[in-house]
Write a protein that holds these residues in place. Structure first.
Motif, mmCIF file in Angstrom:
data_model
loop_
_atom_site.group_PDB
_atom_site.id
_atom_site.type_symbol
_atom_site.label_atom_id
_atom_site.label_comp_id
_atom_site.label_asym_id
_atom_site.label_seq_id
_atom_site.Cartn_x
_atom_site.Cartn_y
_atom_site.Cartn_z
ATOM 1 N N SER A 1 -4.314 8.784 8.166
ATOM 2 C CA SER A 1 -5.291 8.464 7.130
ATOM 3 C C SER A 1 -5.956 7.138 7.498
ATOM 4 O O SER A 1 -5.492 6.422 8.395
ATOM 5 C CB SER A 1 -4.598 8.349 5.773
ATOM 6 N N VAL A 2 -7.026 6.786 6.792
ATOM 7 C CA VAL A 2 -7.674 5.497 7.041
ATOM 8 C C VAL A 2 -6.687 4.363 6.767
ATOM 9 O O VAL A 2 -6.570 3.415 7.549
ATOM 10 C CB VAL A 2 -8.942 5.341 6.184
ATOM 11 N N ALA A 3 -5.943 4.458 5.670
ATOM 12 C CA ALA A 3 -4.980 3.411 5.322
ATOM 13 C C ALA A 3 -3.904 3.251 6.393
ATOM 14 O O ALA A 3 -3.427 2.144 6.641
ATOM 15 C CB ALA A 3 -4.342 3.714 3.971
ATOM 16 N N GLN A 4 -3.526 4.345 7.029
ATOM 17 C CA GLN A 4 -2.552 4.258 8.114
ATOM 18 C C GLN A 4 -3.176 3.704 9.382
ATOM 19 O O GLN A 4 -2.516 3.013 10.155
ATOM 20 C CB GLN A 4 -1.972 5.652 8.405
ATOM 21 N N ASP A 5 -4.434 3.991 9.601
ATOM 22 C CA ASP A 5 -5.074 3.638 10.867
ATOM 23 C C ASP A 5 -5.501 2.179 10.932
ATOM 24 O O ASP A 5 -5.559 1.602 12.018
ATOM 25 C CB ASP A 5 -6.277 4.549 11.109
ATOM 26 N N ASP B 1 -3.861 -2.904 -0.048
ATOM 27 C CA ASP B 1 -3.850 -1.820 0.941
ATOM 28 C C ASP B 1 -5.260 -1.275 1.102
ATOM 29 O O ASP B 1 -6.218 -1.790 0.537
ATOM 30 C CB ASP B 1 -2.860 -0.721 0.535
ATOM 31 N N GLU C 1 1.268 2.432 6.605
ATOM 32 C CA GLU C 1 -0.042 1.879 6.286
ATOM 33 C C GLU C 1 -0.097 0.396 6.632
ATOM 34 O O GLU C 1 0.863 -0.342 6.433
ATOM 35 C CB GLU C 1 -0.336 2.047 4.796
ATOM 36 N N ARG D 1 -6.010 2.134 0.654
ATOM 37 C CA ARG D 1 -5.984 3.509 0.156
ATOM 38 C C ARG D 1 -7.296 3.946 -0.484
ATOM 39 O O ARG D 1 -7.579 5.139 -0.563
ATOM 40 C CB ARG D 1 -4.837 3.676 -0.840
ATOM 41 N N GLN D 2 -8.110 2.996 -0.934
ATOM 42 C CA GLN D 2 -9.399 3.376 -1.529
ATOM 43 C C GLN D 2 -10.257 4.155 -0.534
ATOM 44 O O GLN D 2 -11.071 4.992 -0.918
ATOM 45 C CB GLN D 2 -10.139 2.130 -2.013
ATOM 46 N N TYR D 3 -10.055 3.916 0.766
ATOM 47 C CA TYR D 3 -10.825 4.643 1.779
ATOM 48 C C TYR D 3 -10.286 6.060 1.979
ATOM 49 O O TYR D 3 -10.977 6.916 2.527
ATOM 50 C CB TYR D 3 -10.824 3.884 3.102
ATOM 51 N N ASP D 4 -9.069 6.317 1.522
ATOM 52 C CA ASP D 4 -8.529 7.677 1.544
ATOM 53 C C ASP D 4 -8.942 8.452 0.302
ATOM 54 O O ASP D 4 -8.745 9.663 0.229
ATOM 55 C CB ASP D 4 -6.997 7.649 1.620
ATOM 56 N N GLN D 5 -9.505 7.738 -0.682
ATOM 57 C CA GLN D 5 -9.854 8.350 -1.963
ATOM 58 C C GLN D 5 -11.359 8.435 -2.158
ATOM 59 O O GLN D 5 -11.836 8.490 -3.282
ATOM 60 C CB GLN D 5 -9.188 7.565 -3.094
#
Length: 197
Positions: free
Chosen positions: A164-168, A142, A118, A144-148
């Motif tokens: 995932s968005v957080a990875q991208d 991070d 991420e 991660r809120q965009y993955d949730q």
């Protein structure tokens, strides 16, 4: 505040995994004073920043998808402290007030995307004595809120296969407001900016 360095230029040397320190008191004839070897801290130097007598260096891990480090030296090259940050720390900068160091952790994937860390932004709160710097002084923001379920703003380019968005999202460069309260971080591959409190 810390005293300024004595007309020295700190330059990343990616080929040698080092920081070269130059005397620029005669700008027409810079001379190499010494080199700071970063091999003990990781596999590649990516960025250096100086604030008064303090030098912060972003160093990627030997495997660049692993967490990297920010390493602190004085302007004579003496090691003061180091802490772990996110994967592939790409830029490091001091806030104007000198109290915080910000790090853009790109989180770049390997070639086949089988490992895609991420992207993130690390915030390092600096104690008055850098020798007292500990991992607990580091906080990382991070995505991660965009993955949730938080919606991704329209126009943000997401393209990593299976990411995932957080990875991208891949932070690269940082600008900080004069009052040291807000940072803007480029997400270069994503055609976007992140605003960080």
């Amino acid at each position: 505040r810390f005293p300024p360095p004595p007309q020295r230029l700190f330059v990343t040397n990616a080929d040698a995994n080092s920081v070269d320190v130059l005397d620029i008191s005669l700008p027409a004839a810079p001379t190499l004073l010494f080199t700071i070897d970063l091999a003990p801290y990781g596999g590649g130097v990516n960025s250096v920043a100086v604030d008064g007598g303090r030098v912060a260096v972003a160093v990627e891990a030997d495997v660049k998808q692993d967490p990297g480090k920010v390493v602190f030296f004085d302007t004579d090259g003496n090691h003061l402290a180091h802490v772990e940050v996110g994967a592939l720390p790409d830029m490091v900068t001091f806030t104007p007030n000198g109290r915080v160091v910000l790090v853009a952790n790109e989180g770049e994937p390997n070639d086949d995307y089988s490992v895609d860390p991420e992207g993130s932004i690390s915030v390092i709160w600096l104690p008055g004595n850098l020798a007292q710097l500990k991992q607990q002084h580091v906080r990382t923001a991070d995505f991660r809120q965009y993955d949730q379920g938080r919606p991704v703003p329209q126009g943000v380019r997401l393209f990593g296969p299976g990411a995932s968005v957080a990875q991208d999202l891949e932070p690269e460069y940082i600008a900080v407001s004069r009052d040291s309260s807000t940072a803007w971080v480029t997400l270069q591959e994503n055609n976007a900016l992140a605003k960080v409190d």
